[in-house]
Motif scaffolding. Structure first.
Motif, PDB file in Angstrom:
ATOM      1  N   ASP A   8       0.797  -1.224   0.000  1.00 29.82           N
ATOM      2  CA  ASP A   8       0.000   0.000   0.000  1.00 29.82           C
ATOM      3  C   ASP A   8       0.833   1.280   0.000  1.00 29.82           C
ATOM      4  N   ASP A   9       1.993   1.267   0.636  1.00 27.29           N
ATOM      5  CA  ASP A   9       2.820   2.473   0.721  1.00 27.29           C
ATOM      6  C   ASP A   9       3.698   2.681  -0.504  1.00 27.29           C
ATOM      7  N   LYS A  10       3.668   1.733  -1.440  1.00 24.31           N
ATOM      8  CA  LYS A  10       4.609   1.774  -2.563  1.00 24.31           C
ATOM      9  C   LYS A  10       4.139   2.708  -3.688  1.00 24.31           C
ATOM     10  N   ASN A  11       5.130   3.170  -4.451  1.00 23.79           N
ATOM     11  CA  ASN A  11       4.857   3.810  -5.727  1.00 23.79           C
ATOM     12  C   ASN A  11       4.404   2.723  -6.706  1.00 23.79           C
ATOM     13  N   ILE A  12       3.941   3.123  -7.880  1.00 21.52           N
ATOM     14  CA  ILE A  12       3.454   2.112  -8.822  1.00 21.52           C
ATOM     15  C   ILE A  12       4.053   2.296 -10.209  1.00 21.52           C
ATOM     16  N   ILE A  13       3.986   1.206 -10.966  1.00 19.25           N
ATOM     17  CA  ILE A  13       4.190   1.256 -12.403  1.00 19.25           C
ATOM     18  C   ILE A  13       2.840   0.908 -13.022  1.00 19.25           C
ATOM     19  N   MET A  14       2.330   1.803 -13.842  1.00 20.16           N
ATOM     20  CA  MET A  14       1.029   1.637 -14.489  1.00 20.16           C
ATOM     21  C   MET A  14       1.252   1.347 -15.965  1.00 20.16           C
ATOM     22  N   GLU A  15       0.597   0.300 -16.452  1.00 20.63           N
ATOM     23  CA  GLU A  15       0.655  -0.017 -17.879  1.00 20.63           C
ATOM     24  C   GLU A  15      -0.756   0.071 -18.451  1.00 20.63           C
ATOM     25  N   ILE A  16      -0.916   0.836 -19.522  1.00 22.24           N
ATOM     26  CA  ILE A  16      -2.209   0.977 -20.194  1.00 22.24           C
ATOM     27  C   ILE A  16      -2.032   0.527 -21.636  1.00 22.24           C
ATOM     28  N   ARG A  17      -2.929  -0.345 -22.088  1.00 24.26           N
ATOM     29  CA  ARG A  17      -2.848  -0.856 -23.458  1.00 24.26           C
ATOM     30  C   ARG A  17      -4.198  -0.717 -24.149  1.00 24.26           C
ATOM     31  N   ALA A  51      -9.746  -0.729 -23.200  1.00 25.22           N
ATOM     32  CA  ALA A  51      -8.317  -0.598 -22.912  1.00 25.22           C
ATOM     33  C   ALA A  51      -8.082  -1.278 -21.570  1.00 25.22           C
ATOM     34  N   THR A  52      -6.907  -1.872 -21.398  1.00 28.96           N
ATOM     35  CA  THR A  52      -6.611  -2.539 -20.133  1.00 28.96           C
ATOM     36  C   THR A  52      -5.610  -1.713 -19.337  1.00 28.96           C
ATOM     37  N   VAL A  53      -5.788  -1.765 -18.036  1.00 28.15           N
ATOM     38  CA  VAL A  53      -4.889  -1.076 -17.115  1.00 28.15           C
ATOM     39  C   VAL A  53      -4.275  -2.112 -16.182  1.00 28.15           C
ATOM     40  N   GLY A  54      -2.979  -2.034 -16.013  1.00 23.90           N
ATOM     41  CA  GLY A  54      -2.286  -2.886 -15.055  1.00 23.90           C
ATOM     42  C   GLY A  54      -1.580  -2.019 -14.029  1.00 23.90           C
ATOM     43  N   ILE A  55      -1.795  -2.312 -12.747  1.00 27.30           N
ATOM     44  CA  ILE A  55      -1.149  -1.562 -11.662  1.00 27.30           C
ATOM     45  C   ILE A  55      -0.209  -2.500 -10.930  1.00 27.30           C
ATOM     46  N   MET A  56       1.068  -2.155 -10.923  1.00 32.21           N
ATOM     47  CA  MET A  56       2.067  -3.011 -10.278  1.00 32.21           C
ATOM     48  C   MET A  56       2.877  -2.183  -9.279  1.00 32.21           C
ATOM     49  N   PRO A  57       3.090  -2.694  -8.069  1.00 34.35           N
ATOM     50  CA  PRO A  57       3.903  -1.950  -7.101  1.00 34.35           C
ATOM     51  C   PRO A  57       5.347  -1.850  -7.556  1.00 34.35           C
ATOM     52  N   GLU A  58       5.946  -0.696  -7.320  1.00 36.12           N
ATOM     53  CA  GLU A  58       7.360  -0.510  -7.628  1.00 36.12           C
ATOM     54  C   GLU A  58       8.183  -1.069  -6.477  1.00 36.12           C
ATOM     55  N   PHE A  59       9.235  -1.787  -6.808  1.00 38.28           N
ATOM     56  CA  PHE A  59      10.099  -2.369  -5.780  1.00 38.28           C
ATOM     57  C   PHE A  59      11.431  -1.647  -5.744  1.00 38.28           C
ATOM     58  N   GLU A  60      11.740  -1.109  -4.570  1.00 39.10           N
ATOM     59  CA  GLU A  60      13.081  -0.562  -4.369  1.00 39.10           C
ATOM     60  C   GLU A  60      14.041  -1.739  -4.250  1.00 39.10           C
ATOM     61  N   GLU A  61      15.334  -1.437  -4.306  1.00 33.21           N
ATOM     62  CA  GLU A  61      16.329  -2.510  -4.264  1.00 33.21           C
ATOM     63  C   GLU A  61      16.183  -3.359  -3.012  1.00 33.21           C
ATOM     64  N   VAL A  62      15.920  -2.705  -1.866  1.00 28.36           N
ATOM     65  CA  VAL A  62      15.812  -3.456  -0.620  1.00 28.36           C
ATOM     66  C   VAL A  62      14.578  -4.345  -0.611  1.00 28.36           C
ATOM     67  N   ASP A  63      13.480  -3.899  -1.269  1.00 28.23           N
ATOM     68  CA  ASP A  63      12.264  -4.696  -1.360  1.00 28.23           C
ATOM     69  C   ASP A  63      12.440  -5.858  -2.324  1.00 28.23           C
ATOM     70  N   ALA A  64      13.164  -5.591  -3.415  1.00 28.28           N
ATOM     71  CA  ALA A  64      13.254  -6.561  -4.502  1.00 28.28           C
ATOM     72  C   ALA A  64      14.299  -7.644  -4.251  1.00 28.28           C
ATOM     73  N   GLU A  65      15.039  -7.517  -3.154  1.00 29.89           N
ATOM     74  CA  GLU A  65      16.084  -8.497  -2.856  1.00 29.89           C
ATOM     75  C   GLU A  65      15.485  -9.899  -2.772  1.00 29.89           C
ATOM     76  N   GLY A  66      15.967 -10.787  -3.587  1.00 32.37           N
ATOM     77  CA  GLY A  66      15.455 -12.154  -3.598  1.00 32.37           C
ATOM     78  C   GLY A  66      14.298 -12.360  -4.548  1.00 32.37           C
ATOM     79  N   LEU A  67      13.727 -11.281  -5.097  1.00 32.40           N
ATOM     80  CA  LEU A  67      12.603 -11.416  -6.019  1.00 32.40           C
ATOM     81  C   LEU A  67      13.055 -12.027  -7.339  1.00 32.40           C
ATOM     82  N   ILE A  68      14.185 -11.541  -7.838  1.00 26.06           N
ATOM     83  CA  ILE A  68      14.751 -12.038  -9.090  1.00 26.06           C
ATOM     84  C   ILE A  68      16.211 -12.388  -8.859  1.00 26.06           C
TER      85      ILE A  68
END
Length: 362
Positions: free
Chosen positions: A106-115, A200-217
């Motif tokens: 909830d506290d994160k920034n987002i990446i929004m994709e619209i197609r 049109a489709t909208v996708g909302i994805m949370p942005e991950f900072e480096e500390v959040d994304a550790e271990g994600l990929i």
């Protein structure tokens, strides 16, 4: 007291513990850990402060009740009770909502994709209208919207566009926007005045900072290709290898970024988008876990789910998930999304509260 309140003292104790840890010089010296603990304290600060106000009101009620019947204090005590008792009820409702299970994003920034989806050129124009709507809503919230990738069409719309929106609790308000948005209107190219339906489709994805994304990929799973940027632009185009393409080989997800002049800037942006897309992929792929997380949420969060219709001839917007219809499309498409978003937040809180009360009663 409601069983939900039994959990609050645990939160208060944790808040005190966090403040002690944050005052420790060893913790201060570890900036990454300090940021993590500060963030946790910030997330529960409102709950603790509201509970402290609640305790003060309860004490005030007890004191006023003890003065009832006293010839000199009775009238004053009754006045205090008339103010304090409604305040106590209001604070109890606030605490119930604050104690609901939190979405970690909830506290994160987002990446929004619209197609643009069904409807050809008209769907691409609608995608551009949606981007404009979110841009103006973001401005009203004091957020920043930055386009990070785009594919335009000849008519001035978007085949697809990705934007990063940064600010205070962006995901908490825009997470409900994921899904298929449908528009009903007379396209500019329609000569006979017929109403067409496009999506049109909208996708909302949370942005991950480096500390959040550790271990994600695992970085070993990502192939990086460097190439020369192409297309209209400054003199750097086709002169330097500044464009970056990242491919997450286990999923096949690819992100290409050439918007910035430097390779380093494009790489940083590409990693942010890749982290978000891979997280979104695994969240939706693991349907059992995903459904459990969202069973009290509004809608599934799937981009194929039709969530809202924008009917231009009738100036009407309908959100199908909560049955909300507003005859103010002109204001909504201009960025006045507050009423819809507030209704969606309330619907989710109500569902979560009902689920929580059901568990405490059983």
């Amino acid at each position: 007291m409601d069983p939900i309140f039994a959990q609050i003292q645990t939160v208060v104790d944790r808040y005190d513990e966090l403040n002690q840890m944050l005052a420790d010089p060893d913790v201060m010296a570890d900036s990454q850990n300090y940021m993590k603990l500060s963030k946790e304290a910030g997330q529960i600060r409102e709950t603790v402060e509201t509970y402290q106000r609640y305790q003060g009101v309860v004490s005030g009620i007890e004191e006023a009740e003890s003065m009832l019947g006293d010839p000199e204090m009775d009238d004053l005590a009754k006045e205090d009770l008339a103010t304090l008792k409604p305040e106590k009820e209001e604070l109890e409702e606030q605490l119930k909502i604050l104690m609901l299970p939190k979405d970690d994003n909830d506290d994160k920034n987002i990446i929004m994709e619209i197609r643009g989806a069904a409807g050809g050129d008209e769907s691409s124009l609608f995608a551009a209208d949606l981007l404009g709507m979110y841009r103006r809503y973001a401005e009203s919230q004091g957020w920043q919207l930055q386009i990070i990738d785009e594919t335009t069409t000849e008519v001035g719309g978007y085949k697809e566009v990705a934007a990063m929106i940064t600010g205070d609790k962006v995901f908490s308000k825009l997470k409900f926007e994921s899904g298929a948005h449908r528009v009903q209107r007379v396209p500019k190219t329609e000569t006979q005045g017929r109403v067409h339906t496009s999506t049109a489709t909208v996708g909302i994805m949370p942005e991950f900072e480096e500390v959040d994304a550790e271990g994600l990929i695992d970085p070993k799973d990502v192939r990086e290709d460097v190439y020369r940027a192409s297309g209209a632009g400054g003199q750097h185009v086709n002169k330097t290898s500044s464009a970056i393409r990242l491919t997450h080989e286990p999923t096949g997800i690819t992100v290409a970024m050439q918007d910035e002049r430097s390779q380093q800037q494009n790489r940083a942006k590409a990693w942010k988008v890749l982290n978000a897309r891979v997280y979104d992929h695994f969240a939706q792929e693991n349907q059992a876990e995903y459904a459990e997380q969202r069973k009290t949420a509004v809608g599934s969060g799937d981009r194929s789910e039709r969530i809202r219709t924008y009917n231009y001839p009738q100036n009407r917007v309908t959100d199908h998930r909560i049955g909300l219809t507003l005859n103010k499309l002109d204001r909504i498409i201009a960025g006045d999304l507050g009423e819809i978003i507030d209704a969606l937040v309330l619907a989710e809180q109500t569902a979560k509260l009902a689920a929580l009360v059901g568990r405490t009663d059983s």
